[in-house]
Write a protein that holds these residues in place. Structure first.
Motif, PDB file in Angstrom:
ATOM      1  N   PHE A  80       0.851  -1.193   0.000  1.00  0.00           N
ATOM      2  CA  PHE A  80       0.000   0.000   0.000  1.00  0.00           C
ATOM      3  C   PHE A  80       0.884   1.238   0.000  1.00  0.00           C
ATOM      4  N   ASN A  81       0.335   2.348  -0.476  1.00  0.00           N
ATOM      5  CA  ASN A  81       1.075   3.613  -0.531  1.00  0.00           C
ATOM      6  C   ASN A  81       0.593   4.528   0.584  1.00  0.00           C
ATOM      7  N   VAL A  82       1.531   5.276   1.137  1.00  0.00           N
ATOM      8  CA  VAL A  82       1.205   6.343   2.082  1.00  0.00           C
ATOM      9  C   VAL A  82       1.608   7.620   1.358  1.00  0.00           C
ATOM     10  N   ASP A  83       0.630   8.517   1.104  1.00  0.00           N
ATOM     11  CA  ASP A  83       1.009   9.637   0.229  1.00  0.00           C
ATOM     12  C   ASP A  83       0.295  10.966   0.459  1.00  0.00           C
ATOM     13  N   LYS A  84      -0.442  11.104   1.577  1.00  0.00           N
ATOM     14  CA  LYS A  84      -1.074  12.407   1.808  1.00  0.00           C
ATOM     15  C   LYS A  84      -1.422  12.565   3.276  1.00  0.00           C
ATOM     16  N   ILE A  85      -1.731  13.812   3.655  1.00  0.00           N
ATOM     17  CA  ILE A  85      -2.168  14.120   5.018  1.00  0.00           C
ATOM     18  C   ILE A  85      -3.626  14.540   4.949  1.00  0.00           C
ATOM     19  N   VAL A 160       4.614   0.506   1.175  1.00  0.00           N
ATOM     20  CA  VAL A 160       4.753  -0.402   2.317  1.00  0.00           C
ATOM     21  C   VAL A 160       4.337  -1.813   1.889  1.00  0.00           C
ATOM     22  N   PRO A 161       5.296  -2.753   1.834  1.00  0.00           N
ATOM     23  CA  PRO A 161       4.945  -4.124   1.472  1.00  0.00           C
ATOM     24  C   PRO A 161       4.176  -4.819   2.597  1.00  0.00           C
ATOM     25  N   VAL A 162       3.236  -5.688   2.217  1.00  0.00           N
ATOM     26  CA  VAL A 162       2.408  -6.401   3.202  1.00  0.00           C
ATOM     27  C   VAL A 162       2.463  -7.897   2.910  1.00  0.00           C
ATOM     28  N   SER A 163       2.867  -8.674   3.920  1.00  0.00           N
ATOM     29  CA  SER A 163       2.870 -10.130   3.751  1.00  0.00           C
ATOM     30  C   SER A 163       2.296 -10.838   4.976  1.00  0.00           C
ATOM     31  N   ALA A 164       1.773 -10.043   5.935  1.00  0.00           N
ATOM     32  CA  ALA A 164       1.211 -10.638   7.152  1.00  0.00           C
ATOM     33  C   ALA A 164       0.230  -9.678   7.809  1.00  0.00           C
ATOM     34  N   VAL A 165      -0.679 -10.255   8.586  1.00  0.00           N
ATOM     35  CA  VAL A 165      -1.637  -9.494   9.387  1.00  0.00           C
ATOM     36  C   VAL A 165      -1.365  -9.852  10.844  1.00  0.00           C
TER      37      VAL A 165
END
Length: 195
Positions: A80-85, A160-165
């Motif tokens: 996922f991307n983090v890109d704004k406030i 942000v890479p995601v491979s687990a919860v």
């Protein structure tokens, strides 16, 4: 206390990386310089909440972890991307300032699988729209032209890479919450019990 009857305040979340934690630190410094006062998220506590369970029996948390494992093992690794406030407001005052998250359909599908796991565990789930965000802080006091000030804040886009919860317990203290990872469900490896 009998462990069977023990309850823990818990939530289900995705971890973030050090780049996002660095952006959080910088953003808080900028907001404080602008005159915002708030309960700021500690960088080590920053996470993307998929669902807040609240006070839950320990036995039910274990059941939820098993149901999640059944549903998400084999889920594709994604990012996922983090890109704004942004912010949530009420009565023209900011309540929460957050960093926006864009994860597309894959993040929505993962959230749906988590909700299905909860329903299979007989946990009541309110049907509200999932708005993925990372909480920067809960605002106590804001400067006069706060909306204009937030609009000038921009952040570098981070992936942000995601491979687990993860399932976390949350213990509230006077200095802020203490989070402890209870379970991790890896998309490839299955469940890991973290003590």
């Amino acid at each position: 206390m009998n462990n069977k009857n023990k309850h823990l305040r818990t939530f289900i979340a995705l971890d973030v990386n050090e780049s996002v934690q660095g952006i959080l630190r910088d953003t808080i410094l900028k907001l404080e310089r602008m005159g915002f006062k708030g309960n700021w998220t500690k960088p080590e506590n920053l996470h993307l909440t998929l669902h807040f369970l609240g006070d839950t029996p320990v036995t039910k948390i274990t059941e939820v972890a098993k149901r999640m494992e059944e549903r998400i093992v084999g889920f594709p690794t994604f990012a996922f991307n983090v890109d704004k406030i942004g912010y949530f407001k009420s009565n023209n005052h900011p309540r929460v300032i957050w960093m926006g998250v864009e994860g597309g359909n894959t993040l929505k599908q993962l959230h749906n699988e988590i909700i299905k796991s909860l329903k299979l565990s007989n946990i009541q789930v309110t049907e509200e729209e999932f708005t993925p965000h990372l909480t920067v802080g809960r605002i106590k006091k804001a400067p006069e032209f706060w909306e204009k000030l937030i609009k000038v804040l921009d952040i570098e886009r981070v992936i942000v890479p995601v491979s687990a919860v993860h399932i976390y317990s949350s213990t509230l203290t006077r200095t802020g919450p203490i989070y402890k990872k209870m379970y991790s469900i890896d998309f490839e490896g299955g469940m890991i019990i973290n003590g």
